[in-house]
Write a protein that holds these residues in place. Structure first.
Motif, PDB file in Angstrom:
ATOM      1  N   LEU A   1     -26.633  -8.474  40.143  1.00  0.00           N
ATOM      2  CA  LEU A   1     -26.988  -8.005  38.801  1.00  0.00           C
ATOM      3  C   LEU A   1     -25.776  -7.458  38.049  1.00  0.00           C
ATOM      4  O   LEU A   1     -25.835  -7.218  36.855  1.00  0.00           O
ATOM      5  CB  LEU A   1     -28.067  -6.916  38.888  1.00  0.00           C
ATOM      6  CG  LEU A   1     -29.411  -7.366  39.438  1.00  0.00           C
ATOM      7  CD1 LEU A   1     -30.359  -6.190  39.525  1.00  0.00           C
ATOM      8  CD2 LEU A   1     -30.011  -8.462  38.570  1.00  0.00           C
TER       9      LEU A   1
ATOM     10  N   GLN B   1     -23.295  -8.794  36.957  1.00  0.00           N
ATOM     11  CA  GLN B   1     -22.773  -9.657  35.901  1.00  0.00           C
ATOM     12  C   GLN B   1     -23.547  -9.547  34.589  1.00  0.00           C
ATOM     13  O   GLN B   1     -23.123 -10.103  33.585  1.00  0.00           O
ATOM     14  CB  GLN B   1     -22.810 -11.100  36.385  1.00  0.00           C
ATOM     15  CG  GLN B   1     -24.212 -11.527  36.796  1.00  0.00           C
ATOM     16  CD  GLN B   1     -24.234 -12.913  37.429  1.00  0.00           C
ATOM     17  OE1 GLN B   1     -23.835 -13.865  36.810  1.00  0.00           O
ATOM     18  NE2 GLN B   1     -24.683 -13.005  38.665  1.00  0.00           N
ATOM     19  N   VAL B   2     -24.675  -8.846  34.587  1.00  0.00           N
ATOM     20  CA  VAL B   2     -25.461  -8.719  33.358  1.00  0.00           C
ATOM     21  C   VAL B   2     -24.648  -7.936  32.328  1.00  0.00           C
ATOM     22  O   VAL B   2     -24.169  -6.841  32.596  1.00  0.00           O
ATOM     23  CB  VAL B   2     -26.798  -8.000  33.628  1.00  0.00           C
ATOM     24  CG1 VAL B   2     -27.570  -7.834  32.333  1.00  0.00           C
ATOM     25  CG2 VAL B   2     -27.616  -8.772  34.636  1.00  0.00           C
ATOM     26  N   ARG B   3     -24.476  -8.538  31.144  1.00  0.00           N
ATOM     27  CA  ARG B   3     -23.625  -7.929  30.133  1.00  0.00           C
ATOM     28  C   ARG B   3     -24.374  -6.900  29.291  1.00  0.00           C
ATOM     29  O   ARG B   3     -25.596  -6.921  29.215  1.00  0.00           O
ATOM     30  CB  ARG B   3     -23.049  -9.009  29.200  1.00  0.00           C
ATOM     31  CG  ARG B   3     -22.006  -9.890  29.855  1.00  0.00           C
ATOM     32  CD  ARG B   3     -21.747 -11.114  29.012  1.00  0.00           C
ATOM     33  NE  ARG B   3     -22.972 -11.904  28.851  1.00  0.00           N
ATOM     34  CZ  ARG B   3     -23.238 -12.626  27.778  1.00  0.00           C
ATOM     35  NH1 ARG B   3     -22.409 -12.644  26.774  1.00  0.00           N
ATOM     36  NH2 ARG B   3     -24.354 -13.313  27.709  1.00  0.00           N
TER      37      ARG B   3
END
Lengths: 404, 170
Positions: free
Chosen positions: A373, A375-377
């Motif tokens: 998770l 990498q969630v921007r």
């Protein structure tokens, strides 16, 4: 939170009653309290409950239970609070070093050292504060001769003060030095393309550029500062701590840099939103306004990358579609006038985020995004809701920065 | 037995236990294939529950669940292996792993059993074809007549695009 941290005098008076507890144990307790509050709200809101009969007794008991949970939450949060003096003391020790390196004489004045702050926050404040302090010593304060020439006392004064304002702690580093030079900063900002040649930003807006990565007006790079790297540390930490930075300066009189940081990172007051199948949460302090736009206030610009604007009274606010931002494949977007638009404060700018539904306001427990998770921007983390659901906590500033 | 001897024996037992765990694998089925992950990385096995979707993740991350206050991302192993999606049924389970300090749940068709496979019963997956340099398949464990495909679980959560070695998917 009305947390009082015990003063040294209190500690001595009740020395026998103080316990040393490891921070892991307290973190564990915090986690459990979080789970407790979730379970309670899950129970109280259970769909299995009979909604037909008289529920006065139940409602009263549930209300009491919620009150107690809230108090336990506050009490547990308080356990992790320490006086900000822990950080200030370490900074004080650095002053003599700075005097030696700059050849300036400096007095450090400290106010509000007993202000309470989350231990997790306190542990991360030292480095950024050190950079602000170094900047004040290096760029802010004048050399002794220069000070005497303008009639200031020989010794420069740097003040380090802390105070709690609402659920925020404000830490201010001030100096009585030469202040920020508008012309010089504006010149560099223009050279770097941050402002056009004709733009005349207000001071409070302009001063913010000194926090841009790599921005330095120092003619020579010194040992102490001037490489523009320190400000990156400051920016990163402040973002992680969900804090804000403000600068105030008067030429010839001095500069104040203030950091506004939430007292505790454990619980977050949020508005919950639904967009498609996703749930999002936004910290209430980031919300500028919630509007139901009519057809006239929506504008779409076909030139460029098909952007939309929302007219909010006299100004136009750029629209940031979460579906676009997160690259979900959605061929047809609902017209803006069919959505509810949350106008968010992203630093000094505003952005308009259309959603399908505004759900609720809740105190949520926040968990960091880890593993796959991470990498969630544009998100601070996951919020665990009372219903057991999980929402993504949006970071308005990064959302605004990512659109273009 | 003296007290010291007893303690020694216990310590040895513990060591032995650890050895055992190293050779234990939890096996599960994806279609007709049997896969195994080291039991040491498995935290628990839970039934299918309500998944909440999350944006900005690869397609094989189906969303997250809230497992007693812990947020656990779920990976549909079928999608991760680029196999066709299959509706979840009452045998679908979530195997929760702890990989590099973060939890991840694997959605698999069904769990099979815990097997002990000695190292000398595991054939290296090297040279098994497929272009991937760091293979997802660590080896093939021989268990009687059957074969369990031992996964390199860290690779599951890596960003590397997977291409299943042809020898396995065939």
């Amino acid at each position: 939170m009305s947390a009082e941290v015990e003063t040294v005098a209190d500690k001595q008076a009740t020395a026998g009653a103080l316990l040393r507890v490891s921070s892991q144990k307290i973190s564990r307790l915090m986690d459990l309290v979080g789970e407790l509050s979730l379970s309670v709200s899950e129970t109280v809101n259970s769909p299995d409950l009979d909604h037909t009969g008289d529920r006065t007794q139940f409602e009263a008991a549930a209300h009491r239970l919620n009150m107690i949970v809230r108090e336990v939450q506050d009490a547990a949060t308080e356990l992790r609070l320490v006086p900000v003096d822990e950080v200030f003391k370490r900074l004080k020790r650095m002053i003599r070093e700075m005097e030696r390196q700059t050849g300036k004489r400096i007095t450090l004045e400290v106010n509000g050292a007993d202000t309470a702050i989350d231990k997790m926050v306190a542990d991360r404040l030292y480095d950024p504060l050190l950079h602000v302090l170094r900047n004040s010593a290096d760029h802010g304060l004048e050399q002794t001769e220069e000070r005497i020439a303008v009639g200031k006392p020989e010794k420069g004064v740097i003040t380090l003060s802390a105070a709690q304002v609402g659920s925020e702690v404000q830490i201010v580093v001030g100096d009585d030095g030469r202040g920020l030079n508008r012309e010089k900063i504006l010149g560099i900002a223009r050279k770097r393309g941050l402002y056009g040649p004709d733009e005349e930003p207000t001071n409070s807006k302009l001063w913010k550029v000194i926090f841009e990565p790599g921005f330095s007006t120092a003619e020579k790079v010194s040992n102490l500062s001037g490489r523009g790297v320190g400000m990156d540390v400051l920016n990163t930490t402040m973002r992680d701590l969900r804090g804000r930075i403000a600068v105030d300066s008067t030429e010839g009189v001095g500069t104040q840099v203030s950091l506004h940081i939430p007292v505790s990172l454990a619980f977050l007051d949020c508005i919950l939103l639904r967009q498609g199948t996703h749930l999002f949460a936004v910290p209430v302090e980031d919300i500028f306004e919630i509007v139901k736009p009519d057809a006239e206030s929506c504008m779409s610009i076909s030139a460029g990358s098909r952007s939309e604007m929302l007219r909010l009274r006299e100004s136009h606010v750029p629209v940031c579609r979460l579906e676009h931002f997160y690259g979900d494949t959605l061929p047809d977007l609902a017209p803006l006038s069919d959505t509810v638009v949350i106008v968010l404060k992203a630093g000094s700018r505003l952005i308009a985020v259309p959603v399908d539904e505004v759900l609720d306001r809740q105190q949520v427990v926040m968990k960091p995004l880890s593993g796959v998770l991470a990498q969630v921007r544009a998100s601070w983390g996951c919020a665990l809701l009372g219903t057991g659901e999980v929402a993504l906590v949006l970071d308005a500033e990064r959302l605004a920065a990512g659109e273009r | 037995m003296t007290k010291d001897q007893a303690m020694l024996a216990e310590a040895e037992n513990l060591l032995h236990d650890d050895d055992n765990i190293d050779n234990m694998y939890l096996t599960f089925a994806i279609g007709d294939e049997t896969y195994g992950v080291p039991i040491a990385v498995v935290t628990e096995i839970v039934g299918m529950q309500r998944i909440m979707t999350v944006p900005d993740v690869p397609r094989y991350i189906k969303g997250v669940i809230n497992l007693r206050g812990k947020v656990i991302p779920l990976m549909d192993v079928r999608l991760r292996f680029k196999l066709e999606e299959r509706a979840y049924d009452d045998r679908t389970v979530i195997i929760v792993l702890e990989l590099s300090g973060s939890p991840v749940g694997l959605i698999v068709d069904r769990v099979s059993e815990v097997l002990e496979i000695a190292d000398d019963h595991i054939d290296s997956a090297r040279g098994m074809g497929g272009g991937e340099s760091q293979g997802l398949v660590q080896g093939l464990g021989r268990v009687g007549e059957n074969v369990a495909i031992i996964l390199n679980s860290e690779m599951l959560v890596s960003d590397v695009e997977l291409s299943m070695p042809e020898a396995v998917s065939a």
